[in-house]
Every structure is written in structure tokens, then in C-alpha cells.
Design a protein around this motif. Structure first.
Motif, PDB file in Angstrom:
ATOM      1  N   SER A 106      12.066  -7.885 -38.396  1.00 13.20           N
ATOM      2  CA  SER A 106      11.522  -8.893 -37.500  1.00 13.20           C
ATOM      3  C   SER A 106      12.468 -10.077 -37.343  1.00 13.20           C
ATOM      4  O   SER A 106      12.565 -10.670 -36.278  1.00 13.20           O
ATOM      5  N   ASP A 107      13.229 -10.441 -38.409  1.00 12.10           N
ATOM      6  CA  ASP A 107      14.148 -11.555 -38.334  1.00 12.10           C
ATOM      7  C   ASP A 107      15.422 -11.199 -37.571  1.00 12.10           C
ATOM      8  O   ASP A 107      16.001 -12.024 -36.889  1.00 12.10           O
ATOM      9  N   GLN A 108      15.891  -9.945 -37.699  1.00  7.52           N
ATOM     10  CA  GLN A 108      17.179  -9.577 -37.142  1.00  7.52           C
ATOM     11  C   GLN A 108      17.078  -9.021 -35.727  1.00  7.52           C
ATOM     12  O   GLN A 108      18.058  -9.016 -35.008  1.00  7.52           O
ATOM     13  N   SER A 109      15.922  -8.537 -35.308  1.00  7.87           N
ATOM     14  CA  SER A 109      15.814  -7.838 -34.030  1.00  7.87           C
ATOM     15  C   SER A 109      16.326  -8.631 -32.842  1.00  7.87           C
ATOM     16  O   SER A 109      17.083  -8.101 -32.030  1.00  7.87           O
ATOM     17  N   PRO A 110      15.947  -9.918 -32.636  1.00  5.27           N
ATOM     18  CA  PRO A 110      16.436 -10.624 -31.456  1.00  5.27           C
ATOM     19  C   PRO A 110      17.958 -10.712 -31.404  1.00  5.27           C
ATOM     20  O   PRO A 110      18.567 -10.454 -30.376  1.00  5.27           O
ATOM     21  N   SER A 111      18.599 -11.072 -32.532  1.00  4.37           N
ATOM     22  CA  SER A 111      20.044 -11.156 -32.572  1.00  4.37           C
ATOM     23  C   SER A 111      20.672  -9.797 -32.347  1.00  4.37           C
ATOM     24  O   SER A 111      21.674  -9.664 -31.647  1.00  4.37           O
ATOM     25  N   PHE A 112      20.080  -8.783 -32.955  1.00  2.00           N
ATOM     26  CA  PHE A 112      20.591  -7.424 -32.818  1.00  2.00           C
ATOM     27  C   PHE A 112      20.537  -6.983 -31.360  1.00  2.00           C
ATOM     28  O   PHE A 112      21.473  -6.401 -30.829  1.00  2.00           O
ATOM     29  N   GLU A 113      19.437  -7.278 -30.687  1.00  2.70           N
ATOM     30  CA  GLU A 113      19.300  -6.897 -29.283  1.00  2.70           C
ATOM     31  C   GLU A 113      20.354  -7.575 -28.417  1.00  2.70           C
ATOM     32  O   GLU A 113      20.892  -6.964 -27.490  1.00  2.70           O
ATOM     33  N   SER A 114      20.642  -8.832 -28.704  1.00  2.00           N
ATOM     34  CA  SER A 114      21.637  -9.539 -27.896  1.00  2.00           C
ATOM     35  C   SER A 114      23.022  -8.948 -28.088  1.00  2.00           C
ATOM     36  O   SER A 114      23.810  -8.867 -27.134  1.00  2.00           O
ATOM     37  N   VAL A 115      23.347  -8.532 -29.324  1.00  4.54           N
ATOM     38  CA  VAL A 115      24.644  -7.895 -29.571  1.00  4.54           C
ATOM     39  C   VAL A 115      24.723  -6.559 -28.841  1.00  4.54           C
ATOM     40  O   VAL A 115      25.751  -6.218 -28.229  1.00  4.54           O
ATOM     41  N   ILE A 116      23.649  -5.785 -28.887  1.00  2.00           N
ATOM     42  CA  ILE A 116      23.626  -4.510 -28.173  1.00  2.00           C
ATOM     43  C   ILE A 116      23.870  -4.730 -26.690  1.00  2.00           C
ATOM     44  O   ILE A 116      24.671  -4.034 -26.059  1.00  2.00           O
ATOM     45  N   GLU A 117      23.171  -5.721 -26.105  1.00  2.00           N
ATOM     46  CA  GLU A 117      23.316  -5.972 -24.676  1.00  2.00           C
ATOM     47  C   GLU A 117      24.744  -6.369 -24.328  1.00  2.00           C
ATOM     48  O   GLU A 117      25.306  -5.925 -23.314  1.00  2.00           O
ATOM     49  N   GLU A 118      25.378  -7.186 -25.179  1.00  2.00           N
ATOM     50  CA  GLU A 118      26.775  -7.554 -24.960  1.00  2.00           C
ATOM     51  C   GLU A 118      27.664  -6.327 -24.916  1.00  2.00           C
ATOM     52  O   GLU A 118      28.550  -6.206 -24.068  1.00  2.00           O
ATOM     53  N   ARG A 119      27.444  -5.416 -25.839  1.00  3.82           N
ATOM     54  CA  ARG A 119      28.297  -4.232 -25.922  1.00  3.82           C
ATOM     55  C   ARG A 119      28.013  -3.257 -24.785  1.00  3.82           C
ATOM     56  O   ARG A 119      28.926  -2.602 -24.271  1.00  3.82           O
ATOM     57  N   LEU A 120      26.750  -3.150 -24.376  1.00  3.01           N
ATOM     58  CA  LEU A 120      26.427  -2.303 -23.229  1.00  3.01           C
ATOM     59  C   LEU A 120      27.161  -2.783 -21.988  1.00  3.01           C
ATOM     60  O   LEU A 120      27.666  -1.973 -21.192  1.00  3.01           O
ATOM     61  N   GLU A 121      27.226  -4.103 -21.804  1.00  2.00           N
ATOM     62  CA  GLU A 121      27.922  -4.663 -20.650  1.00  2.00           C
ATOM     63  C   GLU A 121      29.429  -4.510 -20.789  1.00  2.00           C
ATOM     64  O   GLU A 121      30.118  -4.137 -19.846  1.00  2.00           O
ATOM     65  N   ALA A 122      29.953  -4.801 -21.982  1.00  2.00           N
ATOM     66  CA  ALA A 122      31.402  -4.771 -22.189  1.00  2.00           C
ATOM     67  C   ALA A 122      31.975  -3.374 -21.984  1.00  2.00           C
ATOM     68  O   ALA A 122      33.124  -3.227 -21.542  1.00  2.00           O
ATOM     69  N   PHE A 123      31.190  -2.346 -22.317  1.00  2.00           N
ATOM     70  CA  PHE A 123      31.678  -0.976 -22.204  1.00  2.00           C
ATOM     71  C   PHE A 123      31.085  -0.235 -21.018  1.00  2.00           C
ATOM     72  O   PHE A 123      31.112   0.997 -20.959  1.00  2.00           O
ATOM     73  N   ALA A 124      30.541  -1.002 -20.048  1.00  2.00           N
ATOM     74  CA  ALA A 124      30.113  -0.473 -18.752  1.00  2.00           C
ATOM     75  C   ALA A 124      29.140   0.695 -18.877  1.00  2.00           C
ATOM     76  O   ALA A 124      29.245   1.690 -18.159  1.00  2.00           O
ATOM     77  N   VAL A 125      28.178   0.572 -19.787  1.00  2.00           N
ATOM     78  CA  VAL A 125      27.128   1.584 -19.899  1.00  2.00           C
ATOM     79  C   VAL A 125      26.162   1.395 -18.725  1.00  2.00           C
ATOM     80  O   VAL A 125      25.706   0.268 -18.477  1.00  2.00           O
ATOM     81  N   PRO A 126      25.850   2.438 -17.962  1.00  2.00           N
ATOM     82  CA  PRO A 126      24.958   2.296 -16.801  1.00  2.00           C
ATOM     83  C   PRO A 126      23.615   1.665 -17.177  1.00  2.00           C
ATOM     84  O   PRO A 126      23.077   1.903 -18.256  1.00  2.00           O
ATOM     85  N   ASP A 127      23.080   0.869 -16.261  1.00  2.00           N
ATOM     86  CA  ASP A 127      21.851   0.114 -16.520  1.00  2.00           C
ATOM     87  C   ASP A 127      20.685   0.994 -16.934  1.00  2.00           C
ATOM     88  O   ASP A 127      19.839   0.580 -17.735  1.00  2.00           O
ATOM     89  N   GLU A 128      20.611   2.200 -16.392  1.00  2.00           N
ATOM     90  CA  GLU A 128      19.441   3.043 -16.677  1.00  2.00           C
ATOM     91  C   GLU A 128      19.348   3.460 -18.149  1.00  2.00           C
ATOM     92  O   GLU A 128      18.292   3.916 -18.607  1.00  2.00           O
ATOM     93  N   PHE A 129      20.439   3.287 -18.911  1.00  2.00           N
ATOM     94  CA  PHE A 129      20.418   3.653 -20.332  1.00  2.00           C
ATOM     95  C   PHE A 129      20.119   2.474 -21.258  1.00  2.00           C
ATOM     96  O   PHE A 129      19.871   2.670 -22.442  1.00  2.00           O
ATOM     97  N   HIS A 130      20.160   1.253 -20.743  1.00  3.80           N
ATOM     98  CA  HIS A 130      20.079   0.075 -21.594  1.00  3.80           C
ATOM     99  C   HIS A 130      18.799   0.044 -22.422  1.00  3.80           C
ATOM    100  O   HIS A 130      18.831  -0.164 -23.640  1.00  3.80           O
ATOM    101  N   GLU A 131      17.658   0.227 -21.792  1.00  3.69           N
ATOM    102  CA  GLU A 131      16.384   0.114 -22.505  1.00  3.69           C
ATOM    103  C   GLU A 131      16.237   1.191 -23.568  1.00  3.69           C
ATOM    104  O   GLU A 131      15.848   0.912 -24.716  1.00  3.69           O
TER     105      GLU A 131
END
Length: 237
Positions: free
Chosen positions: A33-58
Motif C-alpha cells: 500500500s505504501d509503495q504502489s503509487p510510486s511504483f505505478e509512476s515509475v512503470i508509467e515513465e518506463r512505458l513512455e520511455a520505451f514506446a510501449v503502445p497505450d493499449e498495454f499500459h493498464e
């Protein structure tokens, strides 16, 4: 990306001190519960940086938060492999059908560029009498939930290459608990028409944010030859 990676650097001695308690996060299952928000933001950064298509993000974010394995961790061959520049480094990106990826790279120094002591930064090159010395070259491998890196020193002469030292700055930008790690010089010298010199960082980790936990062992290898260099990464299931 560079600033986040640099902030995560853990300086180590010759033994690499990779398993100090403070260098590895506590198992994420205990503090999801403490780490999830930060973890999600890091995932989103990496999804964008490595051009992962939007339909896979969720779906990828949910899979990582639940501690379930990504297809890139399954041992299944990737659906595509292509060159990829990231954070000033040239490497390759492998992609899987669920949108997950693995990226591996090593800084490619430009031997023709004059670099003086006042501009030492990253992979630094010194040339003299046909020989070249490369210091603080970064080797990196990562995906959504982990990014391991170390720096490497090596030298080249006509027809020969040699690993000249131990990496000084392994970094762990990761939400996985590091259980053990080691650095090995597999082959120090490389001559023309022979196998390249090789070094390998091996890390055993426990990774999982949700109720599940995945234990795996990664090795990240740098191959240095008289005229070329490359990196590779592998997961032992």
C-alpha cells in the motif's frame, strides 16, 4: 531517466557490496500500500520511455502490481528485437506480445572526440599511440520493474582488448528485493580471432508488489573485443 538512474547509484568497494540491507528494498509484499503509487509512476515513465503502445499500459501495470510474471520473464522468445537508444546509450530492445520488454545496452564511446580532465563524464576515452582506454562506461539492463547497471573500464590496442578493472558503481533502480549478487571477470583478455573478453554481473532477486513473489536470477554480461563491444542479459528460471 539519467537523473533518476544516477540518484540510484550505490557506490561499492572491490567486493561490490551489492547486498547491503539498505541497498535493496524490503520485500514489496510487506508494504504494497505504501509503495504502489510510486511504483505505478515509475512503470508509467518506463512505458513512455520505451514506446510501449497505450493499449498495454493498464494490463502491464496491474500485472506488475499483483506480482505476476510478465511475458518477458517467462523465457518465451521475443516477438521482435530492434536497436534502441536510451539515456545516451545504444542497445537493443526485445518486445513480447503482452507489451512487456527488455532493454540492454552499453555506452558507445566516440574515440575521435577529444576529452579533457575537466569534462570527464560517463564513458570517458583516452587515446595514445594507437591504444584507447575507456573508463566509467555504463552497462545497463532493465524492464518495467527493474533496472540494473554497472560501470566498466577496459582498453584496446590493435588486435587486442583487455578488461582493466572492476566496475565501481553498480546501481539498483528497482522494486525487487536483492537476495544475492556477484561480479565476475570471465575472460580478461581478447585477441584477434578469439572470443571477446567477458565480465558478468549476476543478481538473484525476489520481485513482487502484490501477494505473489517471483524469485529469479539475472546475469548481465559485457563482451569486449578488439574492434567491437556488446551486452547481453539472461534470466535463469
Amino acid at each position: 531517466m539519467r537523473s533518476r538512474t544516477l540518484k540510484s547509484i550505490v557506490t561499492a568497494g572491490a567486493a561490490l557490496a551489492l547486498v547491503l540491507p539498505h541497498s535493496a528494498p524490503a520485500p514489496a509484499t510487506a508494504q504494497a500500500s505504501d509503495q504502489s503509487p510510486s511504483f505505478e509512476s515509475v512503470i508509467e515513465e518506463r512505458l513512455e520511455a520505451f514506446a510501449v503502445p497505450d493499449e498495454f499500459h493498464e494490463s502491464l501495470t496491474l500485472t506488475a502490481l499483483q506480482g505476476e510474471p510478465l511475458l518477458s520473464d517467462s523465457g518465451t522468445p521475443p516477438s521482435s528485437v530492434e536497436p534502441w537508444w536510451h539515456d545516451g546509450m545504444h542497445g537493443t530492445i526485445s518486445r513480447w506480445d503482452d507489451g512487456s520488454y527488455q532493454w540492454s545496452g552499453m555506452e558507445r564511446p566516440q574515440e575521435s572526440l577529444p576529452i579533457g580532465p575537466s569534462s570527464v563524464s560517463g564513458c570517458t576515452v583516452y587515446t595514445s599511440a594507437g591504444a584507447s582506454s575507456f573508463t566509467n562506461c555504463r552497462v545497463s539492463h532493465g524492464n518495467l520493474v527493474r533496472e540494473y547497471a554497472f560501470t566498466l573500464n577496459f582498453s584496446r590496442w590493435p588486435g587486442r582488448a583487455q578488461i582493466s578493472g572492476q566496475p565501481w558503481g553498480p546501481s539498483f533502480d528497482t522494486f525487487c528485493a536483492i537476495q544475492s549478487s556477484s561480479f565476475n571477470v570471465l575472460k580478461r583478455d581478447s585477441y584477434a580471432n578469439s572470443a571477446p573478453a567477458k565480465v558478468r554481473l549476476t543478481v538473484t532477486e525476489l520481485c513482487g508488489i502484490g501477494q505473489a513473489g517471483i524469485t529469479g536470477t539475472w546475469w548481465i554480461q559485457a563482451n569486449i573485443g578488439p574492434t567491437s563491444s556488446s551486452t547481453s542479459a539472461h534470466l535463469w528460471n
